[in-house]
Write a protein that holds these residues in place. Structure first.
Motif, PDB file in Angstrom:
ATOM      1  N   MET A  97      35.042  42.479  41.867  1.00 34.22           N
ATOM      2  CA  MET A  97      34.270  43.703  41.674  1.00 34.22           C
ATOM      3  C   MET A  97      32.851  43.560  42.224  1.00 34.22           C
ATOM      4  O   MET A  97      32.335  44.480  42.852  1.00 34.22           O
ATOM      5  CB  MET A  97      34.207  44.083  40.200  1.00 34.22           C
ATOM      6  CG  MET A  97      33.438  45.391  40.013  1.00 34.22           C
ATOM      7  SD  MET A  97      33.705  46.095  38.424  1.00 34.22           S
ATOM      8  CE  MET A  97      32.060  46.556  37.992  1.00 34.22           C
ATOM      9  N   GLN A  98      32.242  42.420  42.017  1.00 38.47           N
ATOM     10  CA  GLN A  98      30.891  42.193  42.541  1.00 38.47           C
ATOM     11  C   GLN A  98      30.891  42.301  44.069  1.00 38.47           C
ATOM     12  O   GLN A  98      30.018  42.946  44.656  1.00 38.47           O
ATOM     13  CB  GLN A  98      30.394  40.819  42.103  1.00 38.47           C
ATOM     14  CG  GLN A  98      28.979  40.516  42.530  1.00 38.47           C
ATOM     15  CD  GLN A  98      28.512  39.166  41.996  1.00 38.47           C
ATOM     16  OE1 GLN A  98      29.291  38.221  41.881  1.00 38.47           O
ATOM     17  NE2 GLN A  98      27.243  39.091  41.655  1.00 38.47           N
ATOM     18  N   THR A  99      31.878  41.697  44.703  1.00 37.66           N
ATOM     19  CA  THR A  99      31.996  41.756  46.162  1.00 37.66           C
ATOM     20  C   THR A  99      32.179  43.195  46.629  1.00 37.66           C
ATOM     21  O   THR A  99      31.517  43.650  47.573  1.00 37.66           O
ATOM     22  CB  THR A  99      33.169  40.883  46.641  1.00 37.66           C
ATOM     23  OG1 THR A  99      32.919  39.535  46.259  1.00 37.66           O
ATOM     24  CG2 THR A  99      33.366  40.970  48.135  1.00 37.66           C
ATOM     25  N   MET A 100      33.076  43.937  45.953  1.00 31.02           N
ATOM     26  CA  MET A 100      33.340  45.314  46.367  1.00 31.02           C
ATOM     27  C   MET A 100      32.152  46.227  46.108  1.00 31.02           C
ATOM     28  O   MET A 100      31.858  47.113  46.908  1.00 31.02           O
ATOM     29  CB  MET A 100      34.588  45.865  45.667  1.00 31.02           C
ATOM     30  CG  MET A 100      35.883  45.264  46.172  1.00 31.02           C
ATOM     31  SD  MET A 100      36.048  45.255  47.986  1.00 31.02           S
ATOM     32  CE  MET A 100      36.109  46.988  48.344  1.00 31.02           C
ATOM     33  N   ALA A 101      31.454  46.028  44.999  1.00 35.60           N
ATOM     34  CA  ALA A 101      30.291  46.869  44.706  1.00 35.60           C
ATOM     35  C   ALA A 101      29.218  46.685  45.779  1.00 35.60           C
ATOM     36  O   ALA A 101      28.619  47.667  46.240  1.00 35.60           O
ATOM     37  CB  ALA A 101      29.733  46.540  43.324  1.00 35.60           C
ATOM     38  N   THR A 102      29.006  45.449  46.203  1.00 34.90           N
ATOM     39  CA  THR A 102      28.024  45.177  47.265  1.00 34.90           C
ATOM     40  C   THR A 102      28.484  45.808  48.576  1.00 34.90           C
ATOM     41  O   THR A 102      27.696  46.451  49.283  1.00 34.90           O
ATOM     42  CB  THR A 102      27.839  43.653  47.438  1.00 34.90           C
ATOM     43  OG1 THR A 102      27.384  43.109  46.200  1.00 34.90           O
ATOM     44  CG2 THR A 102      26.834  43.333  48.530  1.00 34.90           C
ATOM     45  N   ALA A 131      34.487  52.514  51.178  1.00 35.08           N
ATOM     46  CA  ALA A 131      34.115  53.593  50.258  1.00 35.08           C
ATOM     47  C   ALA A 131      33.968  54.927  50.982  1.00 35.08           C
ATOM     48  O   ALA A 131      34.348  55.967  50.454  1.00 35.08           O
ATOM     49  CB  ALA A 131      32.825  53.246  49.532  1.00 35.08           C
ATOM     50  N   CYS A 132      33.426  54.910  52.189  1.00 35.61           N
ATOM     51  CA  CYS A 132      33.233  56.159  52.934  1.00 35.61           C
ATOM     52  C   CYS A 132      34.584  56.793  53.272  1.00 35.61           C
ATOM     53  O   CYS A 132      34.752  58.009  53.157  1.00 35.61           O
ATOM     54  CB  CYS A 132      32.430  55.895  54.203  1.00 35.61           C
ATOM     55  SG  CYS A 132      30.793  55.217  53.871  1.00 35.61           S
ATOM     56  N   MET A 152      37.000  51.126  39.709  1.00 37.34           N
ATOM     57  CA  MET A 152      38.307  51.746  39.943  1.00 37.34           C
ATOM     58  C   MET A 152      39.127  50.958  40.953  1.00 37.34           C
ATOM     59  O   MET A 152      40.327  50.788  40.784  1.00 37.34           O
ATOM     60  CB  MET A 152      38.138  53.183  40.423  1.00 37.34           C
ATOM     61  CG  MET A 152      37.886  54.131  39.305  1.00 37.34           C
ATOM     62  SD  MET A 152      38.161  55.810  39.855  1.00 37.34           S
ATOM     63  CE  MET A 152      37.078  56.650  38.738  1.00 37.34           C
ATOM     64  N   TYR A 153      38.460  50.494  41.998  1.00 32.30           N
ATOM     65  CA  TYR A 153      39.159  49.681  43.001  1.00 32.30           C
ATOM     66  C   TYR A 153      39.764  48.449  42.343  1.00 32.30           C
ATOM     67  O   TYR A 153      40.927  48.119  42.561  1.00 32.30           O
ATOM     68  CB  TYR A 153      38.179  49.264  44.101  1.00 32.30           C
ATOM     69  CG  TYR A 153      38.739  48.214  45.031  1.00 32.30           C
ATOM     70  CD1 TYR A 153      39.478  48.587  46.146  1.00 32.30           C
ATOM     71  CD2 TYR A 153      38.538  46.858  44.787  1.00 32.30           C
ATOM     72  CE1 TYR A 153      40.007  47.625  46.997  1.00 32.30           C
ATOM     73  CE2 TYR A 153      39.060  45.898  45.632  1.00 32.30           C
ATOM     74  CZ  TYR A 153      39.796  46.282  46.728  1.00 32.30           C
ATOM     75  OH  TYR A 153      40.328  45.322  47.563  1.00 32.30           O
ATOM     76  N   THR A 154      38.983  47.762  41.524  1.00 31.38           N
ATOM     77  CA  THR A 154      39.421  46.521  40.895  1.00 31.38           C
ATOM     78  C   THR A 154      40.497  46.772  39.856  1.00 31.38           C
ATOM     79  O   THR A 154      41.463  46.014  39.753  1.00 31.38           O
ATOM     80  CB  THR A 154      38.216  45.802  40.247  1.00 31.38           C
ATOM     81  OG1 THR A 154      37.213  45.602  41.246  1.00 31.38           O
ATOM     82  CG2 THR A 154      38.611  44.463  39.657  1.00 31.38           C
ATOM     83  N   GLU A 155      40.360  47.827  39.093  1.00 29.95           N
ATOM     84  CA  GLU A 155      41.291  48.085  37.990  1.00 29.95           C
ATOM     85  C   GLU A 155      42.605  48.720  38.438  1.00 29.95           C
ATOM     86  O   GLU A 155      43.665  48.309  37.995  1.00 29.95           O
ATOM     87  CB  GLU A 155      40.615  48.978  36.942  1.00 29.95           C
ATOM     88  CG  GLU A 155      39.564  48.263  36.137  1.00 29.95           C
ATOM     89  CD  GLU A 155      40.144  47.153  35.279  1.00 29.95           C
ATOM     90  OE1 GLU A 155      40.857  47.438  34.305  1.00 29.95           O
ATOM     91  OE2 GLU A 155      39.891  45.975  35.596  1.00 29.95           O
TER      92      GLU A 155
END
Length: 195
Positions: free
Chosen positions: A178-183, A27-28, A63-66
Motif C-alpha cells: 500500500m505504501q508503494t502504491m500510494a506513492t 491511478a489516472c 482499495m487497490y491493496t484490499e
C-alpha cells in the motif's frame, strides 16, 4: 421502440459502471475508466479526502491493496480436505473489504444507514473514516500509508496493543504494497493533473 433503446442503453451504462477497471497500477487510467455520467470515482475519492483529511492516493491505494477495485470482492474460501470449498475466513466484502461489524459501526456512527460496500463512493467514505479514526485513536499521520494500512488490517485495538508492530507477514506485506502504491498513485495523479 424508444423505451427499448433507452432500457438497453441504461443497462449497458450501469453494467459498465460495475466493471472492474484495467490497468489498476495507474491511478489516472483507473479514474479515466470510471469518469462517466453515472459514476465518477475521482469526484467520490476527492469528496472522501475533503471529509476526512486522508489523501486521495491513500484512499485509492487502500482499495487497490484490499480488493483490486473489484466491486464484490470476498476472501477466498478455505478448502476442506484440501479440495472441497468451505467457509470464508472473514465477512470482508466489496471495494473496501470491510467486515460486517466494522461496516455496521461505520453506518451507525456516520448516519449513512443505506451505505453499501459495493458502492465505490460509500467505500471511499468508509476508508477515509476508518483512516481518520486511526489518526485520532493511534496518532498515525494522515499521509502515513504504511501505518494506516496496519491499523486497517489489524484493527485499532490490536495496533495499539502491539505498539504499531505486526507479527503477521501478510499485514506487513500489505502495508508495504500500500505504501508503494500510494506513492506511485500520488506521482501519477500529479502528472495527469488530477491532484
Amino acid at each position: 421502440m424508444k423505451r427499448v433503446f433507452f432500457a438497453l442503453a441504461l443497462t449497458a451504462t450501469v453494467a459498465g459502471c460495475a466493471k472492474t477497471p484495467t490497468q489498476t497500477g495507474n491511478a489516472c487510467a483507473v479514474l479515466d475508466q470510471k469518469d462517466g455520467f453515472f459514476t465518477n470515482w475521482q469526484r467520490s475519492a476527492k469528496k472522501a479526502e475533503r471529509a476526512y483529511g486522508i489523501p486521495m492516493p491513500i484512499i485509492l491505494a487502500t482499495m487497490y491493496t484490499e480488493s483490486g477495485f473489484r466491486q464484490r470482492a470476498k476472501p477466498p474460501r478455505k478448502k476442506l480436505l484440501g479440495f472441497i470449498p468451505w467457509k470464508r475466513p472473514s465477512t470482508a466484502y466489496g471495494y473496501s473489504q470491510a467486515v460486517n461489524g466494522t461496516w455496521d459501526q461505520y453506518r451507525s456512527k456516520s448516519g449513512k444507514n443505506s451505505a453499501s460496500r459495493t458502492s465505490f463512493s460509500d467505500a471511499a467514505q468508509f476508508i477515509g473514516w476508518y483512516h481518520r479514526e486511526s489518526v485520532r485513536k493511534n496518532g498515525v499521520a494522515p499521509n502515513d500509508a504504511y501505518n494506516l494500512y496496519l491499523n486497517y488490517h489489524m484493527g485499532h485495538g490490536a495496533y495499539s496493543r502491539n505498539g504499531g508492530r505486526s507479527n503477521s507477514a501478510v499485514a506487513t506485506q500489505g502495508a508495504q504494497r500500500m505504501q508503494t502504491m500510494a506513492t506511485r498513485y500520488d506521482t501519477q495523479l500529479r502528472n495527469c493533473g488530477r491532484r
